[in-house]
Design an enzyme around this catalytic site. Structure first.
Site, short mmCIF file in Angstrom:
data_model
loop_
_atom_site.label_atom_id
_atom_site.label_comp_id
_atom_site.label_asym_id
_atom_site.label_seq_id
_atom_site.Cartn_x
_atom_site.Cartn_y
_atom_site.Cartn_z
N SER A 1 0.82 -1.21 0.00
CA SER A 1 0.00 0.00 0.00
C SER A 1 0.85 1.26 0.00
CB SER A 1 -0.90 0.04 1.24
OG SER A 1 -1.56 -1.18 1.41
N HIS B 1 -4.27 -1.50 -4.96
CA HIS B 1 -3.27 -2.40 -5.56
C HIS B 1 -3.58 -2.60 -7.04
CE1 HIS B 1 -1.49 -3.92 -1.72
NE2 HIS B 1 -2.68 -3.59 -1.25
N HIS C 1 -3.03 -11.30 -1.81
CA HIS C 1 -3.19 -11.59 -0.39
C HIS C 1 -3.99 -12.88 -0.22
CE1 HIS C 1 -2.81 -7.21 -0.82
NE2 HIS C 1 -2.13 -7.27 0.32
N TYR D 1 -6.17 -13.39 1.97
CA TYR D 1 -7.58 -13.09 2.28
C TYR D 1 -8.43 -12.87 1.04
CZ TYR D 1 -6.24 -8.14 1.76
OH TYR D 1 -5.75 -6.96 1.29
N GLU D 2 -7.79 -12.66 -0.10
CA GLU D 2 -8.56 -12.52 -1.34
C GLU D 2 -9.10 -13.88 -1.80
OE1 GLU D 2 -6.79 -9.45 -4.25
OE2 GLU D 2 -5.10 -9.95 -2.95
N ALA E 1 2.10 -2.34 4.59
CA ALA E 1 1.50 -1.49 5.62
C ALA E 1 1.23 -2.39 6.81
CB ALA E 1 0.21 -0.89 5.11
N MET F 1 -1.13 -8.31 6.94
CA MET F 1 -1.82 -9.41 6.25
C MET F 1 -1.10 -9.83 4.97
SD MET F 1 -5.64 -7.82 6.58
CE MET F 1 -6.14 -6.93 8.06
N SER F 2 0.19 -9.66 4.93
CA SER F 2 0.91 -10.01 3.70
C SER F 2 2.31 -10.52 4.06
CB SER F 2 1.01 -8.78 2.79
OG SER F 2 1.84 -7.80 3.37
N ASN G 1 -0.73 2.63 11.45
CA ASN G 1 -1.68 2.86 12.55
C ASN G 1 -1.18 2.06 13.75
OD1 ASN G 1 -2.64 0.54 10.64
ND2 ASN G 1 -3.41 0.00 12.65
N HIS H 1 -9.49 1.31 7.13
CA HIS H 1 -8.58 1.25 5.96
C HIS H 1 -8.19 2.64 5.47
CE1 HIS H 1 -6.63 -0.48 2.48
NE2 HIS H 1 -7.44 0.14 1.63
N1 HPA Z 1 -3.52 -4.96 11.27
C1 HPA Z 1 -3.34 -5.76 10.18
N2 HPA Z 1 -2.96 -5.30 9.00
C2 HPA Z 1 -2.72 -3.99 8.88
C3 HPA Z 1 -2.89 -3.10 9.95
C4 HPA Z 1 -3.30 -3.61 11.21
O1 HPA Z 1 -3.45 -2.90 12.22
N3 HPA Z 1 -2.57 -1.86 9.50
C5 HPA Z 1 -2.23 -2.01 8.19
N4 HPA Z 1 -2.32 -3.29 7.81
#
Ligand code: HPA
Length: 275
Positions: free
Chosen positions: A33, A64, A86, A88-89, A116, A214-215, A238, A250
């Site tokens: 990202s 993406h 990913h 999760y996709e 990210a 998540m990657s 974050n 997001h």
């Molecule tokens: N958790 C999981 N994946 C993320 C986060 C998070 O807080 N921030 C960006 N990708």
């Protein structure tokens, strides 16, 4: 039985070679990202849409795009995935990592991966950059599942230095030169797509992780299986769930990624010539 076999890898690689303008990549870039803009800095670059490459998956997630770029960055021949896959996709793990196999087939020696991530280490703050020292595979799956093809790598690959010490040292050196604060820590890779619960974040911190996302872990497992040297970065977009008294969203992730883009890009551009 895995659908990823040598024939599929070779077909994808052959297609890319035919369309690559004789660019033989030495470094593979998988940028998460926000860092897709590096694409604009590739010199003499050519672009190949994922959907034109045999056996390549096509990415679905917001932010993406799906194209492969070949060209020169900082005097080095690179192959860049603009857009990644990913778990999760819904892709099978061996499919999310198929591009890493293709990189290897095309002669790539090292891979730079960014993502990210949420900050799990409470001393971090949103906007920090972190070089990944190690990871926890918490995805519940593994891209090496199934019969092993010895031509691609060994059955039981060593992961004791998944993220190259040499390249981490380079990262710190360049960060210091640029006056950029660079954290170093452990990335926990989860399946997603929901953000974690506060209890899960406490668990992850207890288990030794500094950031969560998540990657990355599947790609790095395959890269190590294939013998590539790996360098990874997380952009802490974050603080992870439960640390601050606010929900996760997001749009916050994208906003922070935008805010730090320039320093992140500069760091990556400083490192590529030294990889
Ligand atoms: N958790 C999981 N994946 C993320 C986060 C998070 O807080 N921030 C960006 N990708």
């Amino acid at each position: 039985m895995s659908t990823i076999n040598q024939a599929a890898i070779q077909e994808a690689a052959a297609y890319i070679r035919q369309h690559s303008n004789n660019i033989n990549p030495e470094i593979g870039l998988i940028l998460g990202s926000g860092l897709g803009v590096l694409a604009d800095l590739i010199e003499d670059g050519i672009s190949i849409p994922y959907h034109d490459i045999p056996h390549f998956p096509v990415s679905t997630v917001e932010g993406h795009a799906g194209e492969l770029l070949l060209g020169t960055v900082g005097g080095r021949k690179v192959m860049m995935m603009k857009g990644r896959f990913h778990l999760y996709e819904g892709y099978k793990p061996e499919l999310t990592t198929f591009p890493v196999r293709v990189m290897k087939e095309l002669g790539v020696k090292s891979m730079l991966v960014t993502n990210a991530a949420g900050g799990v280490n409470t001393s971090y703050e949103a906007g920090d950059l972190m070089v990944i020292s190690d990871h926890l595979n918490m995805t519940g799956t593994n891209p090496l599942m199934g019969p092993n093809d010895n031509a691609l790598g060994v059955r039981f690959p060593d992961m004791s230095e998944a993220y190259s010490k040499r390249l981490r040292a380079v990262a710190h050196e360049v960060a210091q030169e640029q006056g950029v604060k660079l954290q170093e820590g452990v990335y926990a890779g989860l399946l997603g797509p929901n953000y974690e619960t506060p209890a899960e974040i406490v668990m992850l911190r207890t288990l030794g992780s500094d950031a969560v996302g998540m990657s990355t872990v599947s790609e790095v497992i395959v890269a190590r299986h294939a013998g590539l040297e790996v360098l990874g970065f997380s952009c802490i977009t974050n603080m992870a769930a439960g640390i601050l008294d606010q929900p996760l969203d997001h749009s916050e992730v994208m906003e922070t990624a935008d805010r730090v883009r320039e320093k992140f890009l500069k760091l990556v551009l400083g490192i590529i010539p030294k990889m």
